[in-house]
Design a protein around this motif. Structure first.
Motif, PDB file in Angstrom:
ATOM      1  N   ILE A 153       0.830  -1.204   0.000  1.00 39.53           N
ATOM      2  CA  ILE A 153       0.000   0.000   0.000  1.00 39.53           C
ATOM      3  C   ILE A 153       0.867   1.258   0.000  1.00 39.53           C
ATOM      4  CG2 ILE A 153      -1.654   1.344   1.372  1.00 39.53           C
ATOM      5  CD1 ILE A 153      -2.792  -1.435   2.282  1.00 39.53           C
ATOM      6  N   ILE A 154       1.923   1.256   0.800  1.00 38.58           N
ATOM      7  CA  ILE A 154       2.830   2.407   0.818  1.00 38.58           C
ATOM      8  C   ILE A 154       3.496   2.582  -0.541  1.00 38.58           C
ATOM      9  CG2 ILE A 154       4.992   3.273   1.805  1.00 38.58           C
ATOM     10  CD1 ILE A 154       4.106   1.987   4.472  1.00 38.58           C
ATOM     11  N   GLN A 155       3.874   1.470  -1.166  1.00 36.05           N
ATOM     12  CA  GLN A 155       4.469   1.555  -2.497  1.00 36.05           C
ATOM     13  C   GLN A 155       3.495   2.164  -3.506  1.00 36.05           C
ATOM     14  OE1 GLN A 155       5.955  -2.472  -3.357  1.00 36.05           O
ATOM     15  NE2 GLN A 155       8.027  -1.619  -3.299  1.00 36.05           N
ATOM     16  N   TYR A 156       2.239   1.739  -3.450  1.00 41.98           N
ATOM     17  CA  TYR A 156       1.235   2.309  -4.355  1.00 41.98           C
ATOM     18  C   TYR A 156       1.041   3.799  -4.084  1.00 41.98           C
ATOM     19  CZ  TYR A 156      -0.512  -1.695  -6.973  1.00 41.98           C
ATOM     20  OH  TYR A 156      -0.625  -2.735  -7.853  1.00 41.98           O
ATOM     21  N   GLY A 157       1.051   4.175  -2.800  1.00 40.67           N
ATOM     22  CA  GLY A 157       0.922   5.582  -2.459  1.00 40.67           C
ATOM     23  C   GLY A 157       2.048   6.412  -3.035  1.00 40.67           C
ATOM     24  N   ASN A 158       3.274   5.876  -2.948  1.00 37.87           N
ATOM     25  CA  ASN A 158       4.437   6.581  -3.502  1.00 37.87           C
ATOM     26  C   ASN A 158       4.370   6.637  -5.024  1.00 37.87           C
ATOM     27  OD1 ASN A 158       5.575   7.056  -0.987  1.00 37.87           O
ATOM     28  ND2 ASN A 158       6.697   5.120  -0.988  1.00 37.87           N
ATOM     29  N   LYS A 159       4.034   5.506  -5.630  1.00 36.60           N
ATOM     30  CA  LYS A 159       3.986   5.425  -7.089  1.00 36.60           C
ATOM     31  C   LYS A 159       2.953   6.386  -7.672  1.00 36.60           C
ATOM     32  CE  LYS A 159       3.292   2.050 -10.822  1.00 36.60           C
ATOM     33  NZ  LYS A 159       2.988   0.616 -11.124  1.00 36.60           N
TER      34      LYS A 159
END
Length: 292
Positions: free
Chosen positions: A90-96
């Motif tokens: 989820i954090i990766q998607y938020g950053n992406k």
């Protein structure tokens, strides 16, 4: 046409919902997304749905933005209950999708998430699946047809099937926990709180699967051997009332199994953080990970 911001929101929602669902197969119960999806969309969905259908309904009802906001609130409610892998995704998607920069998403890993992400759950799962295959094969040799498609079961005494099947499957569940604890110890050195949650969840999933398969195998054997329960039935086909009678008896026989599983669950809840190595599988966690 969707704007770049809209596309980012949609990509974030899809990735986040998949992470929240974790390993739930599709179709899944719509209630699992009740904290993340617009109420209007939720009401329009069938009891069992898919992510594609959910997103389609969000578009059709112009509820993408509402679901996007609701998902932020929902994440804060369940954040600590998610797996480290889900939080990381989820954090990766938020950053992406640029959401962290926008200030809309303020979610961070938990203290021991970084260590937890080094645990080789893929190896642990592979070892458990091998143990499960062996356990189901041992049950089959007794007369319990555990695997679909089920063949004609071998003759045996029903109480032997219940007792020996129970022993084999309890041993399998202990194997699940021992393998998982070894995976954690080999990666981190001790059982972290996050890892303890994962261990308990793996045990719960495995015990539920074993219960369902055990029940089905016992009923399958009983339907092929009705005279063991209803001597008057002989070789005649069972009627609906007789089938119900046998199924009810099987459920009674499964009561000790349920108590055993509850005891295993309680032990998992009170699990010590002390390192535990199951020597049988140590080598598998020492070998380098294989990249595909």
């Amino acid at each position: 046409m969707n704007s770049p911001a809209d596309n980012s929101q949609i990509a974030f929602l899809h990735g986040t919902w998949r992470a929240v669902l974790q390993d739930q197969p599709e179709p899944f119960r719509k209630e699992l997304l009740s904290d993340f999806v617009s109420s209007d969309v939720l009401l329009s969905l069938p009891a069992q749905t898919t992510l594609t259908h959910v997103l389609h309904e969000c578009h059709a009802r112009e509820a993408v933005q509402e679901s996007y906001i609701k998902s932020f609130l929902g994440l804060r409610k369940v954040w600590e209950r998610l797996t480290p892998e889900s939080r990381h995704t989820i954090i990766q998607y938020g950053n992406k999708c640029g959401l962290q920069k926008q200030g809309g998403l303020r979610l961070s890993p938990l203290e021991d998430d970084q260590a937890a992400l080094t645990i080789r759950w893929d190896t642990a799962n592979r070892l458990y699946e091998s143990a499960r295959t062996a356990a189901f094969r041992a049950c089959g040799e007794l007369g319990l047809e555990m695997v679909q498609p089920r063949g004609t079961p071998k003759p045996n005494e029903f109480h032997v099937l219940v007792n020996r099947g129970r022993e084999i499957l309890l041993s399998l569940l202990r194997e699940r926990t021992n393998i998982d604890k070894t995976a954690v110890t080999m990666a981190v050195g001790y059982v972290t709180p996050v890892a303890r949650t994962k261990l308990a969840r793996n045990l719960s999933v495995a015990s539920q699967e074993c219960l369902e398969v055990f029940r089905a195998a016992l009923v399958h054997w009983a339907m092929h051997n009705p005279a063991a329960f209803l001597p008057a039935a002989g070789g005649m086909e069972l009627n609906a009332a007789e089938e119900t009678q046998i199924r009810d008896y099987v459920e009674e026989c499964l009561a000790p199994w349920r108590r055993d599983c509850e005891k295993l669950r309680q032990d998992a809840d009170g699990m010590s953080s002390e390192p535990t190595i199951y020597e049988k599988v140590r080598r598998c966690f020492q070998e380098p990970a294989v990249l595909h």
